[in-house]
Design a protein around this motif. Structure first.
Motif, PDB file in Angstrom:
ATOM      1  N   PRO A  54      -7.689  18.696  16.534  1.00  0.00           N
ATOM      2  CA  PRO A  54      -6.968  17.421  16.494  1.00  0.00           C
ATOM      3  C   PRO A  54      -7.297  16.593  15.253  1.00  0.00           C
ATOM      4  CG  PRO A  54      -8.714  17.359  18.130  1.00  0.00           C
ATOM      5  CD  PRO A  54      -8.597  18.773  17.679  1.00  0.00           C
ATOM      6  N   GLN A  55      -8.389  16.935  14.560  1.00  0.00           N
ATOM      7  CA  GLN A  55      -8.770  16.223  13.341  1.00  0.00           C
ATOM      8  C   GLN A  55      -8.277  16.920  12.071  1.00  0.00           C
ATOM      9  OE1 GLN A  55     -10.266  13.261  13.765  1.00  0.00           O
ATOM     10  NE2 GLN A  55     -10.141  13.671  15.956  1.00  0.00           N
ATOM     11  N   LYS A  56      -7.381  17.886  12.239  1.00  0.00           N
ATOM     12  CA  LYS A  56      -6.937  18.664  11.086  1.00  0.00           C
ATOM     13  C   LYS A  56      -6.156  17.811  10.090  1.00  0.00           C
ATOM     14  CE  LYS A  56      -4.744  23.042   9.840  1.00  0.00           C
ATOM     15  NZ  LYS A  56      -5.985  23.597   9.259  1.00  0.00           N
ATOM     16  N   TRP A  57      -5.407  16.833  10.609  1.00  0.00           N
ATOM     17  CA  TRP A  57      -4.578  15.984   9.746  1.00  0.00           C
ATOM     18  C   TRP A  57      -5.229  14.619   9.569  1.00  0.00           C
ATOM     19  CZ3 TRP A  57      -0.452  17.552   6.983  1.00  0.00           C
ATOM     20  CH2 TRP A  57       0.134  18.776   7.327  1.00  0.00           C
ATOM     21  N   LEU A  58      -5.297  14.155   8.335  1.00  0.00           N
ATOM     22  CA  LEU A  58      -5.891  12.862   8.018  1.00  0.00           C
ATOM     23  C   LEU A  58      -4.839  11.946   7.396  1.00  0.00           C
ATOM     24  CD1 LEU A  58      -8.544  11.094   7.544  1.00  0.00           C
ATOM     25  CD2 LEU A  58      -8.399  11.962   5.188  1.00  0.00           C
ATOM     26  N   LEU A  59      -4.718  10.733   7.931  1.00  0.00           N
ATOM     27  CA  LEU A  59      -3.866   9.705   7.344  1.00  0.00           C
ATOM     28  C   LEU A  59      -4.740   8.809   6.475  1.00  0.00           C
ATOM     29  CD1 LEU A  59      -1.097   8.247   7.189  1.00  0.00           C
ATOM     30  CD2 LEU A  59      -1.824   6.916   9.184  1.00  0.00           C
ATOM     31  N   SER A  60      -4.347   8.630   5.218  1.00  0.00           N
ATOM     32  CA  SER A  60      -5.129   7.797   4.300  1.00  0.00           C
ATOM     33  C   SER A  60      -4.214   6.829   3.574  1.00  0.00           C
ATOM     34  CB  SER A  60      -5.888   8.669   3.289  1.00  0.00           C
ATOM     35  OG  SER A  60      -4.969   9.387   2.466  1.00  0.00           O
TER      36      SER A  60
ATOM     37  N   GLY B  21       0.808  -1.211   0.000  1.00  0.00           N
ATOM     38  CA  GLY B  21       0.000   0.000   0.000  1.00  0.00           C
ATOM     39  C   GLY B  21       0.843   1.263   0.000  1.00  0.00           C
ATOM     40  N   LEU B  22       0.164   2.381  -0.107  1.00  0.00           N
ATOM     41  CA  LEU B  22       0.779   3.711  -0.015  1.00  0.00           C
ATOM     42  C   LEU B  22      -0.022   4.521   0.991  1.00  0.00           C
ATOM     43  CD1 LEU B  22       1.052   4.456  -3.853  1.00  0.00           C
ATOM     44  CD2 LEU B  22       2.826   3.461  -2.389  1.00  0.00           C
ATOM     45  N   TYR B  23       0.635   5.513   1.607  1.00  0.00           N
ATOM     46  CA  TYR B  23      -0.086   6.380   2.544  1.00  0.00           C
ATOM     47  C   TYR B  23       0.269   7.835   2.295  1.00  0.00           C
ATOM     48  CZ  TYR B  23       4.155   6.947   5.446  1.00  0.00           C
ATOM     49  OH  TYR B  23       5.416   7.254   5.905  1.00  0.00           O
ATOM     50  N   GLU B  24      -0.600   8.715   2.733  1.00  0.00           N
ATOM     51  CA  GLU B  24      -0.378  10.157   2.646  1.00  0.00           C
ATOM     52  C   GLU B  24      -1.022  10.834   3.853  1.00  0.00           C
ATOM     53  OE1 GLU B  24       1.432  11.967   0.928  1.00  0.00           O
ATOM     54  OE2 GLU B  24       1.501  11.477  -1.200  1.00  0.00           O
ATOM     55  N   TRP B  25      -0.471  11.989   4.218  1.00  0.00           N
ATOM     56  CA  TRP B  25      -1.080  12.875   5.212  1.00  0.00           C
ATOM     57  C   TRP B  25      -1.713  14.041   4.473  1.00  0.00           C
ATOM     58  CZ3 TRP B  25      -1.882  11.855  10.201  1.00  0.00           C
ATOM     59  CH2 TRP B  25      -1.089  10.869  10.818  1.00  0.00           C
ATOM     60  N   TRP B  26      -2.968  14.354   4.811  1.00  0.00           N
ATOM     61  CA  TRP B  26      -3.691  15.469   4.193  1.00  0.00           C
ATOM     62  C   TRP B  26      -4.133  16.436   5.275  1.00  0.00           C
ATOM     63  CZ3 TRP B  26      -9.053  16.816   4.531  1.00  0.00           C
ATOM     64  CH2 TRP B  26      -9.460  17.806   3.610  1.00  0.00           C
ATOM     65  N   LYS B  27      -3.914  17.724   5.028  1.00  0.00           N
ATOM     66  CA  LYS B  27      -4.265  18.770   5.979  1.00  0.00           C
ATOM     67  C   LYS B  27      -5.557  19.439   5.533  1.00  0.00           C
ATOM     68  CE  LYS B  27      -2.272  22.898   8.195  1.00  0.00           C
ATOM     69  NZ  LYS B  27      -1.102  23.831   8.200  1.00  0.00           N
ATOM     70  N   ASP B  28      -6.568  19.372   6.396  1.00  0.00           N
ATOM     71  CA  ASP B  28      -7.869  19.959   6.090  1.00  0.00           C
ATOM     72  C   ASP B  28      -7.763  21.481   6.146  1.00  0.00           C
ATOM     73  OD1 ASP B  28     -10.485  20.758   5.859  1.00  0.00           O
ATOM     74  OD2 ASP B  28     -11.259  19.446   7.433  1.00  0.00           O
ATOM     75  N   PRO B  29      -7.903  22.161   5.009  1.00  0.00           N
ATOM     76  CA  PRO B  29      -7.751  23.621   5.019  1.00  0.00           C
ATOM     77  C   PRO B  29      -8.861  24.344   5.756  1.00  0.00           C
ATOM     78  CG  PRO B  29      -8.530  22.859   2.876  1.00  0.00           C
ATOM     79  CD  PRO B  29      -8.206  21.639   3.665  1.00  0.00           C
ATOM     80  N   ALA B  30      -9.972  23.660   5.992  1.00  0.00           N
ATOM     81  CA  ALA B  30     -11.101  24.310   6.666  1.00  0.00           C
ATOM     82  C   ALA B  30     -11.045  24.163   8.180  1.00  0.00           C
ATOM     83  CB  ALA B  30     -12.417  23.729   6.147  1.00  0.00           C
ATOM     84  N   ALA B  31     -10.150  23.331   8.690  1.00  0.00           N
ATOM     85  CA  ALA B  31     -10.083  23.076  10.136  1.00  0.00           C
ATOM     86  C   ALA B  31      -9.184  24.089  10.830  1.00  0.00           C
ATOM     87  CB  ALA B  31      -9.573  21.662  10.401  1.00  0.00           C
ATOM     88  N   ALA B  32      -9.486  24.359  12.072  1.00  0.00           N
ATOM     89  CA  ALA B  32      -8.657  25.266  12.865  1.00  0.00           C
ATOM     90  C   ALA B  32      -7.306  24.624  13.144  1.00  0.00           C
ATOM     91  CB  ALA B  32      -9.362  25.592  14.180  1.00  0.00           C
TER      92      ALA B  32
END
Length: 252
Positions: free
Chosen positions: A152-158, A137-148
């Motif tokens: 704590p949920q600003k970063w998403l691991l997918s 598999g592959l993974y990435e971190w994504w930063k939610d631009p709408a979150a403060a």
């Protein structure tokens, strides 16, 4: 963790039993990180590398995505083009993971000439010895631009799972022959040696290096898959609201 050589997680990780995992669901992933010299006594591989367990959203969301919708279409990555596609080409150089599973489902389409209304039949595929499958598999971190910033949920691991061509017919192996007739694509499993190479956290310098590593995964996939067994199961698995151990029971 015992089968993969991962260390005990430092944070609390909740992994619930799930017999019907759908895209955008949370799944466990294994990855390796380089660590400082003072932390190497905790490593299971030595030489400053630490194999870890994390929880990721199934469906890769690259850092440049404006929202999560990209991940809905990126739960699988074709190994033939993974080094070229914008969604995956950065991750395959530097952010590779393994996605462990007890097994997976695949659907057999009705044979040509089957009566009108004939339905697809689901099969549960798993290692015959009860061990885990470790998919590439592959993974990435994504930063939610709408979150403060303090959310704590600003970063998403997918994550995503690599696929390759199913085994060709005529191999002489019963399991590979079954897989050949079941579907034209195969989620790519890894043996222990291949997983060690795939999880190496060193960033690859070029698409050619990444392609060579993908080729290594693809080259051993059929041999690893030959140790699997296939059982036809109840079509109830086609509804994601159905979720329980009865879904993997072979039809009698």
């Amino acid at each position: 963790m015992a089968q993969s050589g991962a260390v005990e997680p430092e944070e609390t990780i909740e992994l619930r039993a799930n017999w019907n995992v759908a895209p955008t669901t949370d799944v466990p992933v294994m990855l390796e990180r380089s660590q400082s010299a003072e932390d190497t006594h905790n490593a299971t591989k030595g030489d400053g590398e630490r194999r870890e367990v994390h929880v990721a959203r199934w469906g890769l969301v690259p850092p440049w995505a404006k929202d999560l919708s990209v991940g809905v279409r990126a739960f699988n990555a074709r190994s033939e083009t993974v080094t070229e596609k914008p969604t995956f080409r950065a991750a395959v150089k530097a952010r590779r993971c393994a996605v462990p599973a007890d097994g997976y489902y695949e659907w057999l389409k009705p044979a040509q000439g089957a009566p009108k209304g004939a339905r697809k039949r689901p099969f549960y595929i798993r290692p015959a010895d009860g061990s885990l499958i470790f998919f590439a598999g592959l993974y990435e971190w994504w930063k939610d631009p709408a979150a403060a910033e303090d959310d704590p949920q600003k970063w998403l691991l997918s994550c995503t799972i690599l696929t390759g061509p199913s085994p060709a017919a005529g191999s002489g192996d019963d399991t590979l022959e079954q897989l050949s007739g079941l579907h034209d694509r195969l989620p790519l499993p890894m043996n222990a040696e291949t997983m060690d190479a795939w999880l190496d956290p060193q960033k690859l310098g070029s698409p050619d290096e990444a392609a060579a590593l993908v080729d290594q995964v693809r080259a051993q996939a059929n041999q690893t898959a030959s140790a699997w067994t296939l059982d036809e199961v109840d079509p109830a698995v086609g509804n994601v609201r159905n979720n329980g151990p009865e879904l993997i029971e072979p039809l009698t």
